[in-house]
Scaffold this motif. Sequence first.
Motif, PDB file in Angstrom:
ATOM      1  N   UNK A   5      35.784  -0.831  55.020  1.00  0.00           N
ATOM      2  CA  UNK A   5      34.544  -0.323  54.743  1.00  0.00           C
ATOM      3  C   UNK A   5      34.693  -0.724  53.548  1.00  0.00           C
ATOM      4  N   UNK A   6      34.463  -1.847  52.390  1.00  0.00           N
ATOM      5  CA  UNK A   6      33.886  -2.151  51.459  1.00  0.00           C
ATOM      6  C   UNK A   6      32.769  -2.949  51.800  1.00  0.00           C
ATOM      7  N   UNK A   7      31.918  -2.926  50.911  1.00  0.00           N
ATOM      8  CA  UNK A   7      30.331  -3.300  50.813  1.00  0.00           C
ATOM      9  C   UNK A   7      30.084  -5.030  50.125  1.00  0.00           C
ATOM     10  N   UNK A   8      30.005  -5.874  50.719  1.00  0.00           N
ATOM     11  CA  UNK A   8      30.148  -7.223  49.881  1.00  0.00           C
ATOM     12  C   UNK A   8      28.824  -7.372  49.931  1.00  0.00           C
ATOM     13  N   UNK A   9      28.286  -7.917  48.826  1.00  0.00           N
ATOM     14  CA  UNK A   9      27.324  -8.903  48.336  1.00  0.00           C
ATOM     15  C   UNK A   9      27.853 -10.498  48.108  1.00  0.00           C
ATOM     16  N   UNK A  28      38.362  -8.925  58.644  1.00  0.00           N
ATOM     17  CA  UNK A  28      39.455  -7.951  57.922  1.00  0.00           C
ATOM     18  C   UNK A  28      38.797  -6.670  57.867  1.00  0.00           C
ATOM     19  N   UNK A  29      37.773  -6.563  58.576  1.00  0.00           N
ATOM     20  CA  UNK A  29      37.072  -5.154  58.365  1.00  0.00           C
ATOM     21  C   UNK A  29      36.296  -4.989  57.848  1.00  0.00           C
ATOM     22  N   UNK A  30      35.572  -5.176  57.435  1.00  0.00           N
ATOM     23  CA  UNK A  30      34.342  -6.154  56.134  1.00  0.00           C
ATOM     24  C   UNK A  30      32.947  -5.641  56.870  1.00  0.00           C
ATOM     25  N   UNK A  31      32.578  -4.593  57.473  1.00  0.00           N
ATOM     26  CA  UNK A  31      31.140  -4.240  58.242  1.00  0.00           C
ATOM     27  C   UNK A  31      30.107  -4.807  57.633  1.00  0.00           C
ATOM     28  N   UNK A  32      29.361  -4.218  56.254  1.00  0.00           N
ATOM     29  CA  UNK A  32      28.573  -4.522  55.571  1.00  0.00           C
ATOM     30  C   UNK A  32      28.501  -5.600  54.702  1.00  0.00           C
ATOM     31  N   UNK A  33      27.265  -6.257  54.996  1.00  0.00           N
ATOM     32  CA  UNK A  33      27.749  -7.445  54.139  1.00  0.00           C
ATOM     33  C   UNK A  33      26.103  -7.678  53.613  1.00  0.00           C
ATOM     34  N   UNK A  34      25.309  -8.258  52.321  1.00  0.00           N
ATOM     35  CA  UNK A  34      24.106  -8.060  51.701  1.00  0.00           C
ATOM     36  C   UNK A  34      24.509  -9.528  51.885  1.00  0.00           C
ATOM     37  N   UNK A  83      30.699  -2.745  46.243  1.00  0.00           N
ATOM     38  CA  UNK A  83      32.017  -3.393  46.246  1.00  0.00           C
ATOM     39  C   UNK A  83      32.528  -4.072  45.811  1.00  0.00           C
ATOM     40  N   UNK A  84      31.819  -5.435  46.121  1.00  0.00           N
ATOM     41  CA  UNK A  84      32.672  -6.879  45.798  1.00  0.00           C
ATOM     42  C   UNK A  84      31.128  -7.618  45.869  1.00  0.00           C
ATOM     43  N   UNK A  85      31.081  -8.478  44.622  1.00  0.00           N
ATOM     44  CA  UNK A  85      29.898  -8.990  44.300  1.00  0.00           C
ATOM     45  C   UNK A  85      30.549 -10.701  44.370  1.00  0.00           C
ATOM     46  N   UNK A  86      30.257 -11.295  45.588  1.00  0.00           N
ATOM     47  CA  UNK A  86      31.098 -12.764  45.254  1.00  0.00           C
ATOM     48  C   UNK A  86      29.480 -13.599  45.383  1.00  0.00           C
ATOM     49  N   UNK A  87      29.956 -14.355  44.236  1.00  0.00           N
ATOM     50  CA  UNK A  87      29.425 -15.384  43.134  1.00  0.00           C
ATOM     51  C   UNK A  87      29.249 -17.473  44.024  1.00  0.00           C
TER      52      UNK A  87
END
Length: 262
Positions: A5-9, A28-34, A83-87
């Motif tokens: 359920x984490x929202x990741x960019x 690992x179950x992440x379903x929403x990714x920008x 929830x999460x920003x990945x640069x």
Amino acid sequence: MNLTDKKVFITGGSAGIGKALIEELSNHGVEEIAVMGRTAEKLDALEEDFPSVEFLKIQGDISQLDHIKSAVQKVKEEWGTLDMLINNAGVVSAGLLEEISDEDIIDQVNINVTGLILLTKHMLSLLKETSEGALINISSGLGYIGMPFYSVYAATKAAVKHFSEAMRRELSDYPIHVMTIYPTATDTAMMETAKVDDMDSPKEVAKATVDGLINKEIEVILGGEKQRAMVTKNMNEPLKVDEQIKDQFDAIRKRAEEHRSM
Ligand SMILES: NC(=O)c1ccc[n+]([C@@H]2O[C@H](COP(=O)([O-])OP(=O)(O)OC[C@H]3O[C@@H](n4cnc5c(N)ncnc54)[C@H](OP(=O)(O)O)[C@@H]3O)[C@@H](O)[C@H]2O)c1
């Protein structure tokens, strides 16, 4: 950390290490990714490759402030939370300093550092609202150990290392886990013009990253024990590393002479 359920960019999620990270996160179950990247077709392909993920595709260049601002606006409008920003997006142009074009120097700094910092700045108000999140910055082994022919790239990646460390301390009152990743040579498009045989796969880097996140590590150094020993040696005995690199100078030149991925 529970990733469901984490929202990741993620920047640069349309290829290489970023794309492998999407696969690992989705496992690992992440379903929403920008995903932010410059090429629309590469972003479109993600939907076919990962049908279980709902993508927010953001065509844009991380080195352009107006693209950053509209990416942040889109996340605010579509999700309202993050929830999460990945640069992760990055570029490289190797060579003796005086042989790297001025444009490639400016673009490496703007993409690898300035854009990364500005995106983080503008995403922070969203990220600070998370109940459990992360800021993940992809540096490089060269962010720890400066190498000839990579002066500019290494400088940008050392900047990412320090930015990450400072942000970890600045955000210590928030439930945002800040971690830095240091891949060594990894088999992606970025390395197509480098002459390197022994590379990690992007999957290995992605797995180490997500494992590190789950275990709340603050740094993930790829390249095995040999690289970790080299990092320690470079910190404690830099002149010995200078000698070692002097012996390898021509070999490094050969590997780097056509290395450019911008
Ligand atoms: N591969 C290695 O050996 C290695 C080693 C150490 C560290 N790293 C670091 O790991 C990260 C990922 O590298 P990679 O090997 O996966 O690279 P890659 O395969 O070349 O992929 C780079 C990704 O970043 C995107 N990108 C590049 N410039 C961008 C920009 N200005 N704005 C937005 N997106 C941009 C690209 O998409 P578009 O081109 O469509 O924009 C692509 O999705 C980079 O930060 C790199 O420095 C890689």
